[in-house]
Design an enzyme around this catalytic site. Structure first.
Site, PDB file in Angstrom:
ATOM      1  N   CYS A   1      -1.946  -2.733   8.328  1.00 47.43           N
ATOM      2  CA  CYS A   1      -1.771  -3.691   7.240  1.00 47.43           C
ATOM      3  C   CYS A   1      -0.502  -4.526   7.393  1.00 47.43           C
ATOM      4  O   CYS A   1      -0.503  -5.733   7.120  1.00 47.43           O
ATOM      5  CB  CYS A   1      -1.779  -2.962   5.901  1.00 47.43           C
ATOM      6  SG  CYS A   1      -3.351  -2.131   5.567  1.00 47.43           S
TER       7      CYS A   1
ATOM      8  N   ASP B   1       0.795  -1.238   0.000  1.00 50.71           N
ATOM      9  CA  ASP B   1       0.000   0.000   0.000  1.00 50.71           C
ATOM     10  C   ASP B   1       0.828   1.290   0.000  1.00 50.71           C
ATOM     11  O   ASP B   1       0.520   2.242   0.727  1.00 50.71           O
ATOM     12  CB  ASP B   1      -0.950   0.014   1.202  1.00 50.71           C
ATOM     13  CG  ASP B   1      -1.827  -1.224   1.275  1.00 50.71           C
ATOM     14  OD1 ASP B   1      -1.852  -2.001   0.309  1.00 50.71           O
ATOM     15  OD2 ASP B   1      -2.487  -1.419   2.315  1.00 50.71           O
TER      16      ASP B   1
ATOM     17  N   LYS C   1      -7.022  -4.108  -2.968  1.00 51.24           N
ATOM     18  CA  LYS C   1      -7.638  -4.798  -1.844  1.00 51.24           C
ATOM     19  C   LYS C   1      -8.450  -3.817  -1.012  1.00 51.24           C
ATOM     20  O   LYS C   1      -8.263  -2.600  -1.093  1.00 51.24           O
ATOM     21  CB  LYS C   1      -6.583  -5.487  -0.970  1.00 51.24           C
ATOM     22  CG  LYS C   1      -5.639  -4.545  -0.202  1.00 51.24           C
ATOM     23  CD  LYS C   1      -4.652  -5.359   0.626  1.00 51.24           C
ATOM     24  CE  LYS C   1      -3.648  -4.494   1.373  1.00 51.24           C
ATOM     25  NZ  LYS C   1      -4.240  -3.696   2.460  1.00 51.24           N
TER      26      LYS C   1
END
Length: 296
Positions: free
Chosen positions: A209, A115, A176
Site C-alpha cells: 500500500c 491502514d 478501501k
C-alpha cells in the site's frame, strides 16, 4: 493569419460566432467553457487560471495538451496553435525539479496515514514501534495545522485504526479495498487543499500500500516523503527492499525516504518557529529504531 487546429487535433465541429466551446481539464476535473475564436496559448492559460486558480500551484511548471482524435490521446499543444473549433485541452504539471526536492513546509504538506489497523498488530514487524512513531507524527500534524488523510483496508474484516492512533481532526478517514490510498475521495480532498506539493506517507505495508500510494501520487505531480521509522511490512525483506527501491527512485521521481524526526524538524525549520518548543517535546525521546538499524 488564422491557424487551424493541429492535424488530427481535437476539433469536433467548427464553431460559429465569436467564441468556441472548449473543455478544460485539470487533475480530476473537467469544466466546459469557451474562448474567443483564434485564442492561443496565453488565453488558454488565463482561462485555466480563472477556472482552477485555487487548485493550481503557481510555483510549478505546466504543459498544455490538446486531445488529438487522430491519435485518440492528448498531445503537447502544437506551436502556434489557435483555437478554431471545439476542442478539449488539459493542464499537466511537470515532474518536480531536483532543486525543489525535499522542501517541506506546513502550508504545502498533507500527511497520509495508511491502514494502521488492529488485525495487523500480530503480523507486522515492529508494529508497536510503528504505532508510536505514527502517533508522534499525527501530534505534530495537529500542532502545525497540517491536514491528515487516513485509510483503512477492508475494515469489516481487518478492523479499525488501532486505538493508540488518535485521529482527532483528521480531514478524511476512508475505508478501501484498493491497495493504493489514491481513491477518488482522496483526490477530491487533495483538490480542496490549495497549494499542496508534498505528502508525508506512513503506515503499512511498505511494499504494497505504501509503495503503490507513493507511485500514484508521484504520477499526479506530488512529492512523497516515506517515513522509514513509521512504516513496516510482515516481512523485513519486503520492507527493506521497498525502502531501498524508493530511495533509488529519488533522483528521477521525487520519492524521498526519511525519518519522523527529520520530517518534524524540517516542517518547523527554525528554532524561532512558534511551535518549535512543542515539536521539540515530541522528539525529546528518540523514536524507536523499529528494526532499521539492524539492516544498516
Amino acid at each position: 493569419a488564422e491557424a487551424a487546429a493541429a492535424p488530427g487535433g481535437g476539433g469536433c465541429s467548427p464553431a460559429g460566432g465569436g467564441s468556441v466551446p472548449v473543455l478544460f481539464c485539470f487533475s480530476v476535473f473537467a469544466r466546459p467553457s469557451s474562448v474567443p475564436h483564434g485564442a492561443g496559448y496565453e488565453l488558454l492559460i488565463q482561462k485555466f487560471l480563472s477556472l482552477y486558480g485555487d487548485q493550481i500551484d503557481m510555483h510549478r511548471k505546466f504543459v498544455v495538451q490538446l486531445f488529438a482524435d487522430e491519435w485518440s490521446q492528448y498531445i503537447d499543444l502544437p506551436k502556434g496553435f489557435l483555437v478554431s473549433e471545439r476542442c478539449k485541452v488539459r493542464l499537466v504539471p511537470l515532474q518536480i525539479q531536483m532543486t525543489t526536492l525535499g522542501n517541506l513546509t506546513p502550508s504545502s504538506t498533507v500527511f497520509f496515514c495508511c491502514d494502521m489497523q488492529e488485525r495487523f498488530r500480530p503480523a507486522i514487524k515492529y508494529f508497536g514501534d510503528i504505532i508510536s512513531v505514527g502517533q508522534r507524527l499525527l501530534q505534530g500534524a495537529r500542532l502545525l495545522g497540517i491536514p491528515v488523510i487516513v485509510t483503512e483496508q477492508y475494515p469489516k474484516g481487518l478492523g479499525s485504526t488501532v486505538q493508540e492512533i488518535d485521529l482527532t481532526g483528521a480531514k478524511l478517514v476512508l475505508p478501501k479495498t484498493k491497495f493504493s490510498m489514491v481513491l477518488p475521495e482522496v483526490e477530491a480532498a487533495l483538490a480542496e487543499i490549495p497549494g499542496v506539493r508534498s505528502v508525508v506517507l506512513f503506515g503499512v505495508e511498505t511494499h504494497v500500500c505504501i509503495q503503490q500510494t507513493a507511485l500514484e501520487l508521484i504520477g499526479r505531480g506530488l512529492e512523497v516523503h516515506i517515513v522509514a521509522d513509521a512504516t513496516s511490512s510482515r516481512s523485513m525483506m519486503d520492507r527493506m527492499f521497498a525502502l531501498e527501491a524508493s530511495f533509488l527512485r529519488l533522483a528521477r521521481t521525487g520519492i524521498i525516504v526519511t525519518t519522523s524526526e527529520a520530517v518534524l524538524l524540517q516542517l518547523v525549520a527554525d528554532k524561532e518557529h512558534p511551535k518549535f518548543k512543542e515539536i521539540q517535546n515530541l522528539i525529546k525521546a528518540s523514536a524507536p529504531e523499529s528494526g532499521l538499524l539492524s539492516k544498516v
